[in-house]
Design a protein around this motif. Structure first.
Motif, short mmCIF file in Angstrom:
data_model
loop_
_atom_site.label_atom_id
_atom_site.label_comp_id
_atom_site.label_asym_id
_atom_site.label_seq_id
_atom_site.Cartn_x
_atom_site.Cartn_y
_atom_site.Cartn_z
N ASP A 180 10.01 -23.96 13.43
CA ASP A 180 11.02 -22.98 13.01
C ASP A 180 10.39 -21.62 12.77
N TYR A 181 9.22 -21.62 12.13
CA TYR A 181 8.51 -20.35 11.89
C TYR A 181 8.19 -19.67 13.22
N GLN B 73 8.01 -14.63 16.59
CA GLN B 73 8.41 -13.85 17.77
C GLN B 73 8.60 -12.38 17.43
N ASP B 74 8.77 -12.06 16.14
CA ASP B 74 9.01 -10.66 15.73
C ASP B 74 7.83 -9.77 16.01
N ASP C 154 9.65 -20.06 16.12
CA ASP C 154 10.86 -19.64 16.82
C ASP C 154 11.56 -18.48 16.14
N GLN C 155 11.57 -18.44 14.81
CA GLN C 155 12.33 -17.44 14.07
C GLN C 155 11.52 -16.20 13.71
N LEU C 156 10.28 -16.38 13.27
CA LEU C 156 9.53 -15.27 12.71
C LEU C 156 8.32 -14.84 13.53
N HIS D 33 8.19 -12.83 3.82
CA HIS D 33 9.60 -13.17 3.99
C HIS D 33 10.19 -13.98 2.84
#
Length: 143
Positions: free
Chosen positions: A135-136, A142-143, A138-140, A75
């Protein structure tokens, strides 16, 4: 690692992490002494099963006082980092970690004093570009 096999199998089966992972005793033993523990984990998604297992333990380390950041090279591009793991202790000693081709840890090498400033620079680059673990997750993650 052999001592992790049973727990890793339980993780893969969807079982929750053992209660001892909710507040890491090892991290707590250091932070209770006033020591700062911090890491930046450089990885590349998609994550292997073992990396997912490893990251599942991080919230307990954070509860115990460790500061954990993530750089996911899928990313973001970060230049200037080495292609190997290292640890800095008390900002005075640097150890390079060694692994087999299969990823098994086989030892740490104390690097000479003249390497310290270079590795402090690597640390500073990593900290500058790292995303806080929460943050990682929560944001990434989960993908």
């Amino acid at each position: 690692m052999a001592e992790e096999q049973e727990e890793f199998a339980a993780f893969l089966a969807g079982e929750p992490m053992d209660e001892s992972w909710h507040d890491s005793p090892w991290v707590r033993s250091m932070t209770d002494l006033g020591k700062e523990l911090a890491r930046v984990h450089v990885l590349r998604s998609p994550l292997t099963d073992y990396l997912r297992y490893e990251l599942a333990a991080y919230p307990g380390n954070i509860t115990a006082g460790e500061n954990i950041g993530i750089i996911d090279l899928a990313h973001q591009e970060v230049n200037g980092l080495p292609d190997h793991d290292f640890w800095l202790f008390d900002d005075a000693e640097v150890y390079r970690m060694h692994y087999t081709d299969a990823g098994q840890f086989i030892g740490a090498e104390l690097l000479p004093g003249e390497a310290l400033q270079r590795y402090q620079g690597y640390r500073d680059i990593a900290r500058k570009h790292a995303m806080p673990f929460a943050d990682y997750r929560d944001q990434l993650l989960q993908d």
